[in-house]
Design a protein around this motif. Structure first.
Motif, short mmCIF file in Angstrom:
data_model
loop_
_atom_site.label_atom_id
_atom_site.label_comp_id
_atom_site.label_asym_id
_atom_site.label_seq_id
_atom_site.Cartn_x
_atom_site.Cartn_y
_atom_site.Cartn_z
N CYS A 149 24.73 -23.23 -19.13
CA CYS A 149 24.35 -24.61 -18.88
C CYS A 149 25.21 -25.16 -17.75
N SER A 150 24.56 -25.51 -16.64
CA SER A 150 25.33 -26.01 -15.49
C SER A 150 24.77 -27.37 -15.08
N THR A 151 25.34 -27.93 -14.02
CA THR A 151 24.86 -29.26 -13.60
C THR A 151 23.54 -29.18 -12.85
N VAL A 152 23.17 -27.97 -12.41
CA VAL A 152 21.89 -27.80 -11.70
C VAL A 152 20.87 -27.17 -12.63
N PRO A 153 19.56 -27.41 -12.38
CA PRO A 153 18.54 -26.94 -13.33
C PRO A 153 18.21 -25.45 -13.23
N GLY A 154 18.90 -24.70 -12.37
CA GLY A 154 18.65 -23.28 -12.23
C GLY A 154 19.19 -22.81 -10.89
N VAL A 155 18.81 -21.57 -10.52
CA VAL A 155 19.21 -21.02 -9.22
C VAL A 155 18.16 -21.45 -8.19
N TYR A 156 18.63 -22.02 -7.09
CA TYR A 156 17.70 -22.52 -6.06
C TYR A 156 17.34 -21.43 -5.05
N ASP A 157 16.08 -21.48 -4.58
CA ASP A 157 15.72 -20.61 -3.45
C ASP A 157 16.05 -21.34 -2.15
N GLU A 158 15.65 -20.76 -1.02
CA GLU A 158 16.05 -21.34 0.27
C GLU A 158 15.36 -22.66 0.56
N ASN A 159 14.33 -23.01 -0.26
CA ASN A 159 13.66 -24.31 -0.11
C ASN A 159 14.11 -25.31 -1.18
N ASP A 160 15.20 -24.98 -1.85
CA ASP A 160 15.75 -25.83 -2.91
C ASP A 160 14.81 -25.99 -4.10
N ALA A 161 13.95 -25.00 -4.32
CA ALA A 161 13.12 -24.99 -5.54
C ALA A 161 13.79 -24.02 -6.53
N ASP B 213 12.12 -19.06 -10.85
CA ASP B 213 11.80 -18.80 -12.26
C ASP B 213 12.55 -17.59 -12.81
N GLU B 214 12.50 -16.51 -12.03
CA GLU B 214 13.07 -15.26 -12.55
C GLU B 214 13.70 -14.47 -11.42
N ILE B 215 14.85 -13.85 -11.72
CA ILE B 215 15.53 -12.96 -10.77
C ILE B 215 15.64 -11.60 -11.45
N ARG B 216 15.02 -10.58 -10.84
CA ARG B 216 15.11 -9.22 -11.40
C ARG B 216 16.06 -8.35 -10.60
N SER B 217 16.30 -8.73 -9.35
CA SER B 217 17.28 -7.99 -8.55
C SER B 217 17.87 -8.97 -7.54
N PHE B 218 19.03 -8.62 -7.00
CA PHE B 218 19.69 -9.56 -6.09
C PHE B 218 18.84 -9.82 -4.86
N ASP B 219 18.02 -8.83 -4.49
CA ASP B 219 17.14 -9.00 -3.31
C ASP B 219 16.22 -10.21 -3.48
N ASP B 220 15.87 -10.56 -4.74
CA ASP B 220 14.97 -11.70 -4.98
C ASP B 220 15.55 -13.00 -4.43
N VAL B 221 16.89 -13.09 -4.39
CA VAL B 221 17.52 -14.36 -3.98
C VAL B 221 18.54 -14.17 -2.86
N ALA B 222 18.56 -12.95 -2.28
CA ALA B 222 19.58 -12.66 -1.26
C ALA B 222 19.49 -13.65 -0.11
N ALA B 223 18.26 -14.01 0.29
CA ALA B 223 18.09 -14.91 1.43
C ALA B 223 18.70 -16.27 1.14
N ALA B 224 18.55 -16.73 -0.11
CA ALA B 224 19.06 -18.06 -0.45
C ALA B 224 20.56 -18.04 -0.73
N LEU B 225 21.04 -16.94 -1.32
CA LEU B 225 22.45 -16.92 -1.76
C LEU B 225 23.38 -16.22 -0.78
N GLY B 226 22.79 -15.54 0.19
CA GLY B 226 23.64 -14.81 1.13
C GLY B 226 23.84 -13.39 0.64
N GLU B 227 23.70 -12.42 1.56
CA GLU B 227 23.72 -11.02 1.15
C GLU B 227 25.11 -10.42 1.23
#
Ligand code: IP8
Length: 256
Positions: free
Chosen positions: A179-191, A194-208
């Motif tokens: 439980c954090s102050t944000v409603p989840g992990v954001y993508d690069e458009n700040d949405a 829903d689901e992350i199965r591998s780091f590649d799913d969010v690498a662009a938003a979180l930095g590789e």
């Protein structure tokens, strides 16, 4: 089957004001736990305006240690004050919560001494007999970010997130909630993703970057959660109840 729930330090404290519990936010989380009917539960909380303030004063982090006993105690004592507030609030709503202090249990040993790496690669030993036995006896153990003995460095900080990963794997937890102050992990458009199965799913938003992120950034958190044996959910304060009811609020992280 065990559920591990982390209450972020910035959720349960007012981060701008030293050693101040966020009463409203803590009450919402406690109410959700008390009415969930979940009994096989381990709670972990972060430092918020209790631990981090004292850790900064004494120059202690997950990598920088101190051998100053008074400084170590100042950090630990602040975390115990927050832990007291969380445990007593849970007990006052009928949850059989009891404190488990990592300083008394855990130790770190660098796994890579001599090759220039820092304690991002240090192994954390966290014996779980006490937590597991408390669970078996019907209690709700409440652990917290803390200072822990670190071979060759005095004490360093162990974060609540690191404890969550160790607890989840060691207790073969069924589900993990953060439980954090944000409603989840954001993508690069700040949405919210829903689901992350591998780091590649969010690498662009979180930095590789493979660079060591020991400060609790989202990239390091996602990598650690992907490596767990249980699915994890990252969600905001309003979603503790839905998570405990078996729903999938926020972002589900499942690397299995
Ligand atoms: O807030 C940090 O725990 P976290 C605990 O989960 C201390 O990173 C002692 C600063």
């Amino acid at each position: 089957m065990t559920i591990v729930l982390k209450l972020g330090g910035s959720v349960v404290t007012d981060k701008d004001s030293p050693e101040t519990v966020d009463d409203d936010a803590l009450s919402v989380a406690v109410e959700a736990i008390a009415t969930s009917g979940v009994s096989d539960l381990v709670v972990v909380h972060g430092g918020g305006s209790f631990g981090h303030h004292h850790a900064a004063t004494h120059g202690v982090s997950t990598t920088e240690g101190t051998s100053d006993a008074a400084g170590a105690l100042a950090i630990h004592a602040a975390m115990k004050r927050l832990n007291d507030a969380v445990v007593s609030r849970l007990q006052s709503r009928g949850v059989p919560a009891l404190p488990v202090h990592p300083l008394s249990l855990a130790a770190r040993h660098d796994t890579d001494e001599g090759n220039g790496k820092r304690s991002g690669d240090a192994a954390l030993s966290l014996p779980l007999d006490s937590t597991e036995t408390l669970l078996g006896e019907g209690f709700v153990p409440v652990l917290h970010g803390d200072v822990v003995a670190h071979a060759g460095r005095g004490v360093t900080v162990v974060s609540g997130d690191e404890l969550v990963v160790r607890l989840a794997d060691g207790l073969r937890a069924e589900r993990v909630g953060l439980c954090s102050t944000v409603p989840g992990v954001y993508d690069e458009n700040d949405a919210v993703v829903d689901e992350i199965r591998s780091f590649d799913d969010v690498a662009a938003a979180l930095g590789e970057s493979e660079s060591t992120d020991v400060t609790g950034g989202m990239a390091a958190k996602v990598r650690a959660l992907l490596a767990m044996d249980a699915p994890a959910h990252v969600f905001g304060p309003e979603s503790v109840g839905p998570f405990l009811a078996g729903e999938s609020p926020g972002t589900r992280i499942d690397g299995r």
